[in-house]
Scaffold this active site. Sequence first.
Site, PDB file in Angstrom:
ATOM      1  N   HIS A 110       0.828  -1.213   0.000  1.00 42.44           N
ATOM      2  CA  HIS A 110       0.000   0.000   0.000  1.00 42.44           C
ATOM      3  C   HIS A 110       0.858   1.257   0.000  1.00 42.44           C
ATOM      4  O   HIS A 110       0.378   2.334   0.328  1.00 42.44           O
ATOM      5  CB  HIS A 110      -0.920   0.010   1.230  1.00 42.44           C
ATOM      6  CG  HIS A 110      -2.003  -1.028   1.154  1.00 42.44           C
ATOM      7  ND1 HIS A 110      -2.709  -1.441   2.261  1.00 42.44           N
ATOM      8  CD2 HIS A 110      -2.484  -1.755   0.122  1.00 42.44           C
ATOM      9  CE1 HIS A 110      -3.597  -2.367   1.903  1.00 42.44           C
ATOM     10  NE2 HIS A 110      -3.469  -2.580   0.621  1.00 42.44           N
ATOM     11  N   GLY A 177      -1.721  -9.092  12.677  1.00 41.93           N
ATOM     12  CA  GLY A 177      -2.233  -7.758  12.994  1.00 41.93           C
ATOM     13  C   GLY A 177      -3.062  -7.105  11.917  1.00 41.93           C
ATOM     14  O   GLY A 177      -2.927  -5.907  11.668  1.00 41.93           O
ATOM     15  N   ASN A 203      -3.189 -12.421  15.928  1.00 38.74           N
ATOM     16  CA  ASN A 203      -3.953 -11.182  16.015  1.00 38.74           C
ATOM     17  C   ASN A 203      -4.470 -11.012  17.438  1.00 38.74           C
ATOM     18  O   ASN A 203      -4.571 -11.979  18.192  1.00 38.74           O
ATOM     19  CB  ASN A 203      -5.116 -11.227  15.006  1.00 38.74           C
ATOM     20  CG  ASN A 203      -5.518  -9.836  14.534  1.00 38.74           C
ATOM     21  OD1 ASN A 203      -4.684  -9.043  14.106  1.00 38.74           O
ATOM     22  ND2 ASN A 203      -6.802  -9.544  14.652  1.00 38.74           N
ATOM     23  N   GLU A 205      -7.425 -10.308  18.205  1.00 41.13           N
ATOM     24  CA  GLU A 205      -8.766 -10.938  18.272  1.00 41.13           C
ATOM     25  C   GLU A 205      -8.994 -11.639  16.935  1.00 41.13           C
ATOM     26  O   GLU A 205      -8.314 -11.322  15.948  1.00 41.13           O
ATOM     27  CB  GLU A 205      -9.823  -9.852  18.485  1.00 41.13           C
ATOM     28  CG  GLU A 205      -9.919  -8.902  17.290  1.00 41.13           C
ATOM     29  CD  GLU A 205     -10.411  -7.502  17.628  1.00 41.13           C
ATOM     30  OE1 GLU A 205     -11.012  -7.313  18.698  1.00 41.13           O
ATOM     31  OE2 GLU A 205     -10.152  -6.595  16.821  1.00 41.13           O
TER      32      GLU A 205
HETATM   33  C1  BV8 Z   1      -8.251  -2.305  -5.204  1.00 34.30           C
HETATM   34  C2  BV8 Z   1      -3.185   3.076   2.563  1.00 34.30           C
HETATM   35  C3  BV8 Z   1      -8.722  -2.610  -7.467  1.00 34.30           C
HETATM   36  C4  BV8 Z   1      -3.772   4.289   3.127  1.00 34.30           C
HETATM   37  C5  BV8 Z   1      -4.936   1.443   2.514  1.00 34.30           C
HETATM   38  C6  BV8 Z   1     -16.192  -4.652  -1.655  1.00 34.30           C
HETATM   39  C7  BV8 Z   1     -15.718  -5.937  -1.496  1.00 34.30           C
HETATM   40  C8  BV8 Z   1     -14.367  -6.224  -1.685  1.00 34.30           C
HETATM   41  C9  BV8 Z   1     -13.468  -5.224  -2.008  1.00 34.30           C
HETATM   42  C10 BV8 Z   1     -13.944  -3.955  -2.151  1.00 34.30           C
HETATM   43  C11 BV8 Z   1     -15.305  -3.655  -1.979  1.00 34.30           C
HETATM   44  N1  BV8 Z   1     -15.459  -2.325  -2.184  1.00 34.30           N
HETATM   45  C12 BV8 Z   1     -14.238  -1.785  -2.488  1.00 34.30           C
HETATM   46  C13 BV8 Z   1     -13.340  -2.762  -2.477  1.00 34.30           C
HETATM   47  C14 BV8 Z   1     -11.912  -2.640  -2.757  1.00 34.30           C
HETATM   48  C15 BV8 Z   1     -11.199  -1.973  -1.602  1.00 34.30           C
HETATM   49  C16 BV8 Z   1     -11.565  -2.594  -0.279  1.00 34.30           C
HETATM   50  O1  BV8 Z   1     -11.107  -3.676   0.044  1.00 34.30           O
HETATM   51  N2  BV8 Z   1     -12.407  -1.875   0.482  1.00 34.30           N
HETATM   52  C17 BV8 Z   1     -12.820  -2.376   1.781  1.00 34.30           C
HETATM   53  C18 BV8 Z   1     -13.013  -1.204   2.726  1.00 34.30           C
HETATM   54  C19 BV8 Z   1     -14.104  -3.189   1.584  1.00 34.30           C
HETATM   55  N3  BV8 Z   1      -9.804  -2.198  -1.857  1.00 34.30           N
HETATM   56  C20 BV8 Z   1      -9.142  -1.335  -2.616  1.00 34.30           C
HETATM   57  O2  BV8 Z   1      -9.617  -0.315  -3.051  1.00 34.30           O
HETATM   58  C21 BV8 Z   1      -7.709  -1.733  -2.947  1.00 34.30           C
HETATM   59  N4  BV8 Z   1      -7.530  -1.597  -4.352  1.00 34.30           N
HETATM   60  O3  BV8 Z   1      -9.095  -3.089  -4.882  1.00 34.30           O
HETATM   61  O4  BV8 Z   1      -7.928  -2.000  -6.473  1.00 34.30           O
HETATM   62  C22 BV8 Z   1      -8.131  -2.230  -8.751  1.00 34.30           C
HETATM   63  C23 BV8 Z   1      -7.980  -3.222  -9.702  1.00 34.30           C
HETATM   64  C24 BV8 Z   1      -7.439  -2.882 -10.905  1.00 34.30           C
HETATM   65  C25 BV8 Z   1      -7.041  -1.575 -11.144  1.00 34.30           C
HETATM   66  C26 BV8 Z   1      -7.191  -0.592 -10.181  1.00 34.30           C
HETATM   67  C27 BV8 Z   1      -7.747  -0.912  -8.961  1.00 34.30           C
HETATM   68  C28 BV8 Z   1      -6.698  -0.800  -2.298  1.00 34.30           C
HETATM   69  C29 BV8 Z   1      -6.772  -0.935  -0.811  1.00 34.30           C
HETATM   70  C30 BV8 Z   1      -5.656  -0.116  -0.203  1.00 34.30           C
HETATM   71  C31 BV8 Z   1      -6.236   1.070   0.511  1.00 34.30           C
HETATM   72  N5  BV8 Z   1      -5.173   1.698   1.275  1.00 34.30           N
HETATM   73  N6  BV8 Z   1      -3.919   1.999   3.150  1.00 34.30           N
HETATM   74  C32 BV8 Z   1      -3.301   4.473   4.512  1.00 34.30           C
HETATM   75  O5  BV8 Z   1      -2.675   3.592   5.111  1.00 34.30           O
HETATM   76  O6  BV8 Z   1      -3.598   5.566   5.010  1.00 34.30           O
HETATM   77  S1  BV8 Z   1      -5.879   0.326   3.336  1.00 34.30           S
HETATM   78  C33 BV8 Z   1      -5.674   0.477   5.019  1.00 34.30           C
HETATM   79  O7  BV8 Z   1      -6.404  -0.628   5.593  1.00 34.30           O
HETATM   80  C34 BV8 Z   1      -4.271   0.294   5.533  1.00 34.30           C
HETATM   81  O8  BV8 Z   1      -3.323  -0.054   4.567  1.00 34.30           O
HETATM   82  C35 BV8 Z   1      -4.429  -0.863   6.480  1.00 34.30           C
HETATM   83  O9  BV8 Z   1      -3.276  -1.575   6.629  1.00 34.30           O
HETATM   84  C36 BV8 Z   1      -5.446  -1.614   5.758  1.00 34.30           C
HETATM   85  C37 BV8 Z   1      -6.061  -2.782   6.419  1.00 34.30           C
HETATM   86  O10 BV8 Z   1      -6.309  -2.456   7.739  1.00 34.30           O
HETATM   87  P1  BV8 Z   1      -5.524  -3.297   8.851  1.00 34.30           P
HETATM   88  O11 BV8 Z   1      -4.058  -3.186   8.599  1.00 34.30           O
HETATM   89  O12 BV8 Z   1      -6.083  -4.657   8.923  1.00 34.30           O
HETATM   90  O13 BV8 Z   1      -5.831  -2.450  10.134  1.00 34.30           O
HETATM   91  P2  BV8 Z   1      -7.173  -2.533  10.999  1.00 34.30           P
HETATM   92  O14 BV8 Z   1      -7.173  -1.375  11.927  1.00 34.30           O
HETATM   93  O15 BV8 Z   1      -8.345  -2.776  10.097  1.00 34.30           O
HETATM   94  O16 BV8 Z   1      -6.981  -3.881  11.848  1.00 34.30           O
HETATM   95  C38 BV8 Z   1      -5.934  -3.972  12.784  1.00 34.30           C
HETATM   96  C39 BV8 Z   1      -5.986  -5.361  13.369  1.00 34.30           C
HETATM   97  O17 BV8 Z   1      -4.914  -5.493  14.292  1.00 34.30           O
HETATM   98  C40 BV8 Z   1      -7.266  -5.635  14.143  1.00 34.30           C
HETATM   99  O18 BV8 Z   1      -7.764  -6.912  13.775  1.00 34.30           O
HETATM  100  C41 BV8 Z   1      -6.815  -5.630  15.602  1.00 34.30           C
HETATM  101  O19 BV8 Z   1      -7.522  -6.577  16.383  1.00 34.30           O
HETATM  102  C42 BV8 Z   1      -5.387  -6.050  15.499  1.00 34.30           C
HETATM  103  N7  BV8 Z   1      -4.524  -5.532  16.555  1.00 34.30           N
HETATM  104  C43 BV8 Z   1      -4.623  -4.353  17.224  1.00 34.30           C
HETATM  105  N8  BV8 Z   1      -3.628  -4.258  18.123  1.00 34.30           N
HETATM  106  C44 BV8 Z   1      -2.887  -5.391  18.016  1.00 34.30           C
HETATM  107  C45 BV8 Z   1      -3.455  -6.198  17.020  1.00 34.30           C
HETATM  108  N9  BV8 Z   1      -2.947  -7.401  16.684  1.00 34.30           N
HETATM  109  C46 BV8 Z   1      -1.848  -7.812  17.352  1.00 34.30           C
HETATM  110  N10 BV8 Z   1      -1.236  -7.097  18.316  1.00 34.30           N
HETATM  111  C47 BV8 Z   1      -1.730  -5.889  18.684  1.00 34.30           C
HETATM  112  N11 BV8 Z   1      -1.117  -5.198  19.651  1.00 34.30           N
END
Ligand code: BV8
Length: 230
Positions: A110, A177, A203, A205
């Site tokens: 990303h 994570g 993770n 959770e």
């Molecule tokens: C694409 C950069 C196509 C920005 C980010 C419907 C269904 C399926 C897909 C889609 C849909 N609608 C839209 C889509 C596509 C979309 C998507 O998936 N949307 C989601 C919301 C449904 N995806 C995209 O758009 C991707 N591109 O599909 O392109 C394409 C094809 C051809 C040509 C052109 C395009 C691009 C996605 C990238 C977006 N950018 N980041 C930034 O960082 O500011 S995403 C963003 O979310 C971050 O990168 C982040 O890393 C990522 C995922 O989040 P997580 O890392 O999992 O973080 P989160 O907070 O969610 O979870 C943390 C976890 O850690 C938790 O579970 C927690 O319990 C745990 N945790 C907490 N503390 C701890 C821990 N674990 C262990 N120890 C701890 N101490």
Amino acid sequence: MNQEVTRIVVLTGAGISAESGLATFRGDDGLWEGHRVEDVATPEAFARDPGLVHQFYNARRAKLEEVKPNAAHLALARLDAEWPGELLVVTQNVDDLHERAGSKRLIHMHGENKKAWCLRCDERFAWTGAMGLDAECRACGTAGGLRPDIVWFGEMPYEMERIEDALRECDLFASIGTSGAVYPAAGFVQTARYCGAMTVEMNLEPSQGSIFFDEVRIGPASDVVPTWVE
Ligand code: BV8
């Protein structure tokens, strides 16, 4: 790590950096100044209000100067240094904690918040300070054409071919994570599993994809990851 494993792919998300002090996306701190991440991390948001998006990334880039890698990043760096087989760490994170810990075999799918991308000349280069609307490109010298080199929602993640090849080849896939909320990263476990890899999730959770993992180790990354690497 048992010895018959030779090719490992590790996916990391915001949770691996949480104990270093960086906010995750979807915890209760999952909003940023009242904005959903999906609303400030899109090309449309940047076209609509580039100042707001720069503010969002400037705040997170500044925070990187105050934090350091934790035991989970360091354990993966040790694995990188000592593992004789194939290893690839694919991070969804845009922080620089994996490389600061010493990981070499690393892909930022990303992008990276400490990089700029000039929309005038298409060059990408390191960027550490605040980036504003009048920031000047180091390559072509024009002002006002820079954005953070980050993959926003709706944009194609980096190095997908290399990642998919590694997923098809690996015999162990580990996810650390991540909530399993964002694609294509959330689908990696299914590709690896379909191609015969063992799969383990670490993770705080269970995630949205926990059902696809052979093994789920619940706990903070700084505990669970070093134990897994040993
Ligand atoms: C694409 C950069 C196509 C920005 C980010 C419907 C269904 C399926 C897909 C889609 C849909 N609608 C839209 C889509 C596509 C979309 C998507 O998936 N949307 C989601 C919301 C449904 N995806 C995209 O758009 C991707 N591109 O599909 O392109 C394409 C094809 C051809 C040509 C052109 C395009 C691009 C996605 C990238 C977006 N950018 N980041 C930034 O960082 O500011 S995403 C963003 O979310 C971050 O990168 C982040 O890393 C990522 C995922 O989040 P997580 O890392 O999992 O973080 P989160 O907070 O969610 O979870 C943390 C976890 O850690 C938790 O579970 C927690 O319990 C745990 N945790 C907490 N503390 C701890 C821990 N674990 C262990 N120890 C701890 N101490």
